[in-house]
Design a protein around this motif. Structure first.
Motif, PDB file in Angstrom:
ATOM      1  N   GLY A  15       0.785  -1.227   0.000  1.00 10.39           N
ATOM      2  CA  GLY A  15       0.000   0.000   0.000  1.00 10.39           C
ATOM      3  C   GLY A  15       0.821   1.283   0.000  1.00 10.39           C
ATOM      4  N   GLU A  16       2.129   1.187   0.107  1.00  9.14           N
ATOM      5  CA  GLU A  16       3.014   2.361   0.090  1.00  9.14           C
ATOM      6  C   GLU A  16       3.631   2.487  -1.306  1.00  9.14           C
ATOM      7  OE1 GLU A  16       3.520   4.536   2.404  1.00  9.14           O
ATOM      8  OE2 GLU A  16       3.090   3.562   4.321  1.00  9.14           O
ATOM      9  N   THR A  17       3.681   3.701  -1.827  1.00 12.20           N
ATOM     10  CA  THR A  17       4.264   3.932  -3.138  1.00 12.20           C
ATOM     11  C   THR A  17       5.698   4.425  -2.992  1.00 12.20           C
ATOM     12  OG1 THR A  17       2.114   4.460  -4.090  1.00 12.20           O
ATOM     13  CG2 THR A  17       4.054   5.222  -5.300  1.00 12.20           C
ATOM     14  N   PHE A  18       6.601   3.706  -3.624  1.00 12.13           N
ATOM     15  CA  PHE A  18       8.005   4.092  -3.688  1.00 12.13           C
ATOM     16  C   PHE A  18       8.322   4.519  -5.108  1.00 12.13           C
ATOM     17  CE2 PHE A  18       7.846   1.392  -0.015  1.00 12.13           C
ATOM     18  CZ  PHE A  18       8.794   1.910   0.848  1.00 12.13           C
ATOM     19  N   LEU A  45      10.440   6.886  -0.676  1.00 12.08           N
ATOM     20  CA  LEU A  45       9.009   6.798  -0.428  1.00 12.08           C
ATOM     21  C   LEU A  45       8.357   8.029  -1.031  1.00 12.08           C
ATOM     22  CD1 LEU A  45       6.778   5.161   1.012  1.00 12.08           C
ATOM     23  CD2 LEU A  45       7.284   6.489   3.068  1.00 12.08           C
ATOM     24  N   PHE A  46       7.265   7.839  -1.757  1.00  6.80           N
ATOM     25  CA  PHE A  46       6.562   8.945  -2.422  1.00  6.80           C
ATOM     26  C   PHE A  46       6.207  10.027  -1.407  1.00  6.80           C
ATOM     27  CE2 PHE A  46       2.532  10.668  -4.305  1.00  6.80           C
ATOM     28  CZ  PHE A  46       3.126  11.287  -5.391  1.00  6.80           C
ATOM     29  N   LYS A  47       6.440  11.269  -1.796  1.00  8.80           N
ATOM     30  CA  LYS A  47       6.140  12.460  -0.991  1.00  8.80           C
ATOM     31  C   LYS A  47       6.986  12.566   0.277  1.00  8.80           C
ATOM     32  CE  LYS A  47       1.571  13.379  -2.749  1.00  8.80           C
ATOM     33  NZ  LYS A  47       0.201  13.732  -2.473  1.00  8.80           N
ATOM     34  N   ARG A 104      15.301   3.427   6.881  1.00  8.76           N
ATOM     35  CA  ARG A 104      14.016   4.011   7.249  1.00  8.76           C
ATOM     36  C   ARG A 104      13.588   4.986   6.157  1.00  8.76           C
ATOM     37  NH1 ARG A 104      15.156   7.064  11.769  1.00  8.76           N
ATOM     38  NH2 ARG A 104      13.008   7.764  11.662  1.00  8.76           N
ATOM     39  N   PRO A 105      12.551   4.637   5.390  1.00  5.60           N
ATOM     40  CA  PRO A 105      12.121   5.496   4.281  1.00  5.60           C
ATOM     41  C   PRO A 105      11.625   6.873   4.722  1.00  5.60           C
ATOM     42  CG  PRO A 105      11.070   3.343   4.137  1.00  5.60           C
ATOM     43  CD  PRO A 105      11.801   3.396   5.432  1.00  5.60           C
TER      44      PRO A 105
END
Length: 132
Positions: A15-18, A45-47, A104-105
Motif C-alpha cells: 500500500g506504500e508507493t516508492f 518513499l513517495f512524498k 528508514r524510508p
C-alpha cells in the motif's frame, strides 16, 4: 514509446508507493577517458525527502556495465549470477533487503548502502522467486 530514463518509476509495496530510478556514473580521468563505473539504484518513499542510494561500484570480480559487454542495468559477480536493475522484481528485492537492514524510508536524509553487501541475499531471493 520508450520510457524516459529521467522519470522515476513507481513500485507499490504493502500500500506504500516508492519511486525508483537507476543511473550510471563514472569518474573522468581526462582526455575523454573514464574509470570507476558505478550503477546507483535510488529509492524513496513517495512524498518524502529522504532517499536511499544502493551503489554498485566496479572492482575485482564485480561486474557493472562499462559500455562494452554488459547491458544497461546489469550487475553481477565474475563467477555468479547477474541481476537486472531495470526489473521491478529485482528492485523490490533490494528494497526489501534494505528495509530488513534498517533503512528508514521516512528519514529525511539520503542514505547510502553498498549494493554488493546486499547482492548475494537478493540474488538468492530472486532465484527462489523464479523457481516458484
Amino acid at each position: 514509446m520508450p520510457r524516459s530514463e529521467k522519470t522515476a518509476r513507481r513500485l507499490v509495496v504493502d500500500g506504500e508507493t516508492f519511486l525508483w530510478s537507476l543511473r550510471h556514473v563514472h569518474d573522468a580521468v581526462g582526455n575523454g577517458q573514464y574509470h570507476g563505473c558505478c550503477e546507483i539504484l535510488a529509492l524513496r518513499l513517495f512524498k518524502t525527502r529522504g532517499r536511499l542510494h544502493i551503489v554498485f561500484r566496479s572492482g575485482p570480480d564485480r561486474l557493472v556495465p562499462d559500455g562494452y559487454g554488459m547491458p544497461s542495468g546489469a550487475v553481477g559477480t565474475a563467477h555468479g549470477p547477474l541481476l537486472n536493475l531495470h526489473e521491478p522484481g529485482t528492485v523490490r528485492a533490494f528494497l526489501d533487503e534494505a528495509l530488513t537492514r534498517g533503512w528508514r524510508p521516512d528519514d529525511p536524509l539520503t542514505a547510502e548502502m553498498d549494493g554488493w553487501r546486499l547482492f548475494d541475499t537478493v540474488a538468492t531471493r530472486r532465484a527462489d522467486k523464479r523457481a516458484e
